[in-house]
Motif scaffolding. Structure first.
Motif, PDB file in Angstrom:
ATOM      1  N   UNK A   1       0.830  -1.203   0.000  1.00  0.00           N
ATOM      2  CA  UNK A   1       0.000   0.000   0.000  1.00  0.00           C
ATOM      3  C   UNK A   1       0.865   1.253   0.000  1.00  0.00           C
ATOM      4  N   UNK A   2       1.940   1.245   0.795  1.00  0.00           N
ATOM      5  CA  UNK A   2       2.821   2.403   0.840  1.00  0.00           C
ATOM      6  C   UNK A   2       3.461   2.700  -0.506  1.00  0.00           C
ATOM      7  N   UNK A   3       3.786   1.645  -1.256  1.00  0.00           N
ATOM      8  CA  UNK A   3       4.374   1.843  -2.576  1.00  0.00           C
ATOM      9  C   UNK A   3       3.360   2.400  -3.572  1.00  0.00           C
ATOM     10  N   UNK A   4       2.078   2.142  -3.317  1.00  0.00           N
ATOM     11  CA  UNK A   4       1.044   2.593  -4.255  1.00  0.00           C
ATOM     12  C   UNK A   4       0.605   4.027  -4.020  1.00  0.00           C
ATOM     13  N   UNK A   5       0.879   4.572  -2.816  1.00  0.00           N
ATOM     14  CA  UNK A   5       0.411   5.922  -2.481  1.00  0.00           C
ATOM     15  C   UNK A   5       1.476   6.939  -2.867  1.00  0.00           C
ATOM     16  N   UNK A   6       1.225   7.820  -3.837  1.00  0.00           N
ATOM     17  CA  UNK A   6       2.241   8.778  -4.271  1.00  0.00           C
ATOM     18  C   UNK A   6       2.320  10.040  -3.423  1.00  0.00           C
ATOM     19  N   UNK A   7       1.290  10.312  -2.613  1.00  0.00           N
ATOM     20  CA  UNK A   7       1.244  11.581  -1.873  1.00  0.00           C
ATOM     21  C   UNK A   7       1.301  11.360  -0.371  1.00  0.00           C
ATOM     22  N   UNK A   8       2.071  10.382   0.063  1.00  0.00           N
ATOM     23  CA  UNK A   8       2.192  10.080   1.487  1.00  0.00           C
ATOM     24  C   UNK A   8       2.793  11.280   2.217  1.00  0.00           C
ATOM     25  N   UNK A   9       2.152  11.687   3.342  1.00  0.00           N
ATOM     26  CA  UNK A   9       2.613  12.810   4.176  1.00  0.00           C
ATOM     27  C   UNK A   9       2.722  14.102   3.382  1.00  0.00           C
ATOM     28  N   UNK A  10       1.855  14.269   2.404  1.00  0.00           N
ATOM     29  CA  UNK A  10       1.861  15.498   1.621  1.00  0.00           C
ATOM     30  C   UNK A  10       0.821  16.483   2.127  1.00  0.00           C
ATOM     31  N   UNK A  11       0.259  17.240   1.213  1.00  0.00           N
ATOM     32  CA  UNK A  11      -0.750  18.225   1.579  1.00  0.00           C
ATOM     33  C   UNK A  11      -2.125  17.585   1.716  1.00  0.00           C
ATOM     34  N   UNK A  12      -3.115  18.427   2.007  1.00  0.00           N
ATOM     35  CA  UNK A  12      -4.474  17.934   2.217  1.00  0.00           C
ATOM     36  C   UNK A  12      -5.445  18.711   1.333  1.00  0.00           C
TER      37      UNK A  12
END
Length: 372
Positions: free
Chosen positions: A260-271
């Motif tokens: 799942x972490x590899x699939x999420x491109x905006x981890x800890x980004x904006x909202x």
């Protein structure tokens, strides 16, 4: 009798409550039998206590694995928690007491203190804020997700099924009478059948939610595998929408979270919750993912976009979903006030606004979903 004399029974009763929360059908009679058996064998003999529990508290083979997991979490002095694999052959069995104390003489007072301390540590960890845990505590907590008692939300269908009470099934009753040449037959009953509702999880993975993202995805993994009939769908929200259902269907939780972490491109980004919800409704709402579903949004409500857009999209979501549950990790903390613009924008359009910062609050959330 003194309070100290009651402590072992209270500890063991707490263990039966934990078993019941894990899905083992512990009745009052079984609990009483367990207390009597444990009093006979003594708390100092872990093998005998475990055997007594398996014999008195488990109703069938399906209960044995859950019993072993909860037993390890409740009584192991090394702080180990539910295990998904059996210990290797020849490995030492978990003990209620340190090896040097096992079998020691005396009235067992020290033994009881050790067991109570271990149970207290587990209970404290259940109520700790997951964002404040050390890596070791997070590893222990990750194993405890298996103890969450999960039930599917149900919906009535237009079909009927045979039942022992309810409405009279006139057609079946008449057919039975005709088979008896018109003689009165036993009245047949029916009720509307039920099916599990779909559950949709929308997880905010922005920077302000980074301390909770791992625990929330573990919760999503637990729900995905505990409610296969409910067709649990999981998405992450940030600056874009990401569909994670396929990744979380992997059986191993750690492997699923890495995928799942590899699939999420905006981890800890904006909202940009409003834009992400709009994308979800435009793409997946048309396909019916949210229609009649229980939709759970995990977010602290910090919105960089337009709060009016967020309010509009949550109102739109409420119109198609059966129930909208908003989970805020700060909701259960002392002194919390919903002052964020995003939270104020969505509150008029959600059905439940609940806390989500600890394993105990996740257990309460599971009940909210089941009753939806």
């Amino acid at each position: 009798m003194s309070t100290a004399a009651h402590a072992p029974d209270e500890l063991l009763l707490g263990f039966t409550h934990a078993l019941r929360a894990a899905g083992v059908g512990v009745t009052h009679d079984r609990g009483a039998s367990f207390l009597a058996a444990t009093a006979h064998v003594g708390l100092g003999d872990v093998v005998a206590v475990r055997a007594a529990g398996r014999a008195t508290l488990c109703a069938g083979p399906d209960d044995l694995d859950r019993f072993d997991q909860v037993f390890a979490a409740w009584f192991d002095p090394r702080g180990e928690l539910p295990r998904s694999r059996p210990a290797p052959a020849g490995a030492p069995s978990p003990a209620l007491l340190p090896e040097s104390d096992a079998g020691a003489g005396g009235d067992g007072g020290d033994d009881d203190e050790v067991v109570r301390a271990m149970a207290s540590d587990v209970e404290v960890l259940r109520h700790r804020d997951v964002a404040s845990l050390s890596p070791g505590e997070k590893a222990r907590l990750a194993e405890m997700f298996a103890s969450l008692h999960v039930r599917a939300p149900l919906r009535r269908t237009s079909r009927h099924e045979r039942w022992r009470r309810g409405d009279v099934d006139a057609a079946r009753t008449v057919r039975a009478s005709l088979r008896r040449m018109g003689e009165p037959a036993e009245i047949a009953w029916r009720r509307r059948s039920v099916r599990p509702r779909r559950v949709v999880l929308l997880v905010d993975v922005s920077g302000s939610m980074s301390g909770y993202a791992d625990a929330l995805l573990r919760l999503a993994h637990r729900l995905t595998h505990a409610l296969p009939g409910s067709r649990v769908e999981t998405f992450t929200l940030g600056t874009r929408l990401t569909h994670l259902t396929r990744a979380l269907r992997l059986r191993d939780a750690d492997r699923a979270l890495v995928t799942a972490g590899e699939a999420v491109p905006d981890w800890s980004g904006g909202t940009r919750l409003g834009e992400s919800l709009a994308a979800f409704l435009d793409r997946w709402g048309r396909r019916g993912a949210a229609r009649g579903a229980v939709v759970v949004v995990f977010s602290d409500g910090w919105e960089r976009g337009d709060p009016a857009l967020l309010a509009e999209q949550v109102a739109r979501l409420q119109r198609v979903a059966h129930r909208v549950v908003w989970v805020n990790p700060h909701r259960g903390k002392a002194g919390y006030e919903p002052v964020q613009q995003g939270v104020l924008a969505v509150l008029p359009h959600v059905d439940d606004f609940v806390a989500g910062h600890s394993l105990a609050t996740y257990a309460e959330l599971c009940e909210v979903i089941a009753r939806a």
